[in-house]
Design an enzyme around this catalytic site. Structure first.
Site, PDB file in Angstrom:
ATOM      1  N   GLN A   1      -4.868  21.398  -7.593  1.00  0.00           N
ATOM      2  CA  GLN A   1      -4.589  20.844  -8.915  1.00  0.00           C
ATOM      3  C   GLN A   1      -5.715  21.191  -9.892  1.00  0.00           C
ATOM      4  O   GLN A   1      -5.475  21.559 -11.051  1.00  0.00           O
ATOM      5  CB  GLN A   1      -4.417  19.329  -8.816  1.00  0.00           C
ATOM      6  CG  GLN A   1      -3.166  18.893  -8.081  1.00  0.00           C
ATOM      7  CD  GLN A   1      -3.187  17.413  -7.730  1.00  0.00           C
ATOM      8  OE1 GLN A   1      -4.225  16.754  -7.813  1.00  0.00           O
ATOM      9  NE2 GLN A   1      -2.055  16.882  -7.311  1.00  0.00           N
TER      10      GLN A   1
ATOM     11  N   HIS B   1       0.862  -1.184   0.000  1.00  0.00           N
ATOM     12  CA  HIS B   1       0.000   0.000   0.000  1.00  0.00           C
ATOM     13  C   HIS B   1       0.896   1.231   0.000  1.00  0.00           C
ATOM     14  O   HIS B   1       1.814   1.349   0.807  1.00  0.00           O
ATOM     15  CB  HIS B   1      -0.929   0.017   1.209  1.00  0.00           C
ATOM     16  CG  HIS B   1      -2.006   1.057   1.102  1.00  0.00           C
ATOM     17  ND1 HIS B   1      -1.782   2.369   1.428  1.00  0.00           N
ATOM     18  CD2 HIS B   1      -3.282   0.977   0.654  1.00  0.00           C
ATOM     19  CE1 HIS B   1      -2.894   3.059   1.220  1.00  0.00           C
ATOM     20  NE2 HIS B   1      -3.816   2.238   0.739  1.00  0.00           N
ATOM     21  N   ASP B   2       0.634   2.180  -0.913  1.00  0.00           N
ATOM     22  CA  ASP B   2       1.554   3.299  -1.096  1.00  0.00           C
ATOM     23  C   ASP B   2       1.726   4.135   0.172  1.00  0.00           C
ATOM     24  O   ASP B   2       2.835   4.573   0.496  1.00  0.00           O
ATOM     25  CB  ASP B   2       1.130   4.183  -2.272  1.00  0.00           C
ATOM     26  CG  ASP B   2      -0.288   4.711  -2.142  1.00  0.00           C
ATOM     27  OD1 ASP B   2      -1.044   4.207  -1.296  1.00  0.00           O
ATOM     28  OD2 ASP B   2      -0.637   5.619  -2.915  1.00  0.00           O
ATOM     29  N   THR B   3       0.643   4.348   0.921  1.00  0.00           N
ATOM     30  CA  THR B   3       0.769   5.141   2.142  1.00  0.00           C
ATOM     31  C   THR B   3       1.532   4.386   3.219  1.00  0.00           C
ATOM     32  O   THR B   3       2.246   4.986   4.022  1.00  0.00           O
ATOM     33  CB  THR B   3      -0.613   5.555   2.666  1.00  0.00           C
ATOM     34  OG1 THR B   3      -1.363   6.139   1.600  1.00  0.00           O
ATOM     35  CG2 THR B   3      -0.490   6.555   3.797  1.00  0.00           C
TER      36      THR B   3
ATOM     37  N   THR C   1      -2.232  14.267  -3.955  1.00  0.00           N
ATOM     38  CA  THR C   1      -3.575  14.578  -4.409  1.00  0.00           C
ATOM     39  C   THR C   1      -4.550  14.507  -3.243  1.00  0.00           C
ATOM     40  O   THR C   1      -5.468  15.316  -3.120  1.00  0.00           O
ATOM     41  CB  THR C   1      -4.005  13.599  -5.517  1.00  0.00           C
ATOM     42  OG1 THR C   1      -3.078  13.701  -6.603  1.00  0.00           O
ATOM     43  CG2 THR C   1      -5.398  13.910  -6.015  1.00  0.00           C
TER      44      THR C   1
ATOM     45  N   GLY D   1       4.784  14.284  -2.494  1.00  0.00           N
ATOM     46  CA  GLY D   1       4.927  15.423  -3.398  1.00  0.00           C
ATOM     47  C   GLY D   1       4.493  16.734  -2.785  1.00  0.00           C
ATOM     48  O   GLY D   1       5.049  17.796  -3.094  1.00  0.00           O
TER      49      GLY D   1
END
Length: 302
Positions: free
Chosen positions: A139, A72-74, A94, A238
């Site tokens: 964004q 999982h990216d987080t 995001t 980011g």
């Protein structure tokens, strides 16, 4: 590799893993009528997953041992947060995921009501966090402003309109996928009797200050739910490059902000690989290496 494994951190985000046992909840699977045969043993980050299949090795020209990261990216991004145990982690992109690492889950009704979740982390840590709005609004506003408007230009415009007073509830569903984000923000200000943004700078300033306010509210909720006082906010991902939002977050929370590293997810993946390979003794040693290897910017409240 040809090996099929079910990795723990990603599995926990399905809400089908028992937070106490760290295994699939058989009672819940039965209740929602999902076949148990699909749910095998859960593997932790750092688990060897074999070597490359012969066909893959021939195509790439090498072979290697494959090790599961926190898929999982987080979960990987949280690993790269090096500010310390007493810190809040904000994975900023995001979307924003704000929380902390805990040894045990918090499953109280109040925790549920405040929309905090217990997601699995490295070696059965818990990423106790809240999923809140991130840079998606900015964004969208930049995209709607047309070609030539960079994020730096948007940030500068917001700085110049810093005194614009209006704020919106960034967690409102109206901001998830509006036809026009700028109009959605203006409508929200209009409906709440606030000044309506007229310029790009006022629009951006409204969103910037609203995000910082939301972060500060979530920090207060987190402290109340965990019974802990936190000493810093470590922003990874980011969004850590947005100097203005970092400063506003420090101001709103009253806590120092440590911004970076930017590529938290990729680094967290590598840290698990390094630990599995014996390059680092444990997670703390890997986090110490992150501190020494990347420029982490300290932002103090003003």
């Amino acid at each position: 590799t040809g090996e099929k494994l079910q990795e723990y951190t990603n599995a926990t985000t399905t809400s089908l893993v028992n937070a106490r046992t760290g295994r699939w909840s058989e009672a819940l699977l039965e209740r929602v009528a999902l076949p148990g045969r699909l749910f095998g043993p859960l593997s932790m980050p750092g688990t060897p997953a074999g070597t490359l299949r012969a066909q893959v090795a021939a195509q790439t020209g090498f072979n290697c041992r494959v090790v599961l990261p926190a898929t999982h990216d987080t979960a990987s991004a949280f690993l790269a947060a090096a500010a310390g145990e007493g810190s809040i982690v904000l994975s900023s992109g995001t979307w924003s995921l704000l929380g902390t690492e805990l040894p045990e889950p918090i499953t109280t009704p109040e925790s549920l009501a405040r929309n905090f979740t217990n997601e699995g982390g490295y070696r059965y840590r818990f990423r106790y966090l809240k999923n809140i709005m991130g840079l998606w609004m900015l964004q969208s506003i930049r995209r709607e402003a047309g070609e030539g408007v960079t994020f730096n230009a948007l940030e500068q415009a917001a700085r110049e309109a810093a005194s614009f007073p209006s704020q919106v509830d960034v967690g409102h569903s109206r901001f998830l996928a509006p036809e026009n984000m700028g109009e959605a923000v203006r409508d929200a200000c209009r409906e709440t009797g606030q000044s309506v943004p007229q310029t790009l700078g006022e629009l951006a300033a409204c969103v910037y200050h609203s995000l910082a306010h939301s972060y500060a509210q979530s920090v207060q909720e987190l402290s109340a739910l965990t019974g802990r006082e936190y000493t810093a906010v470590n922003i990874v991902g980011g969004g850590s490059r947005d100097g203005y939002l970092n400063q506003l977050t420090a101001n709103a929370t009253g806590l120092p902000v440590y911004a970076g590293p930017t590529e938290g997810t990729a680094l967290g993946n590598l840290m698990v690989q390094f630990i599995a390979a014996g390059e680092y003794a444990d997670l703390q040693a890997a986090r110490d290496a992150i501190k020494q290897s990347f420029a982490i910017q300290e932002v103090l409240p003003q």
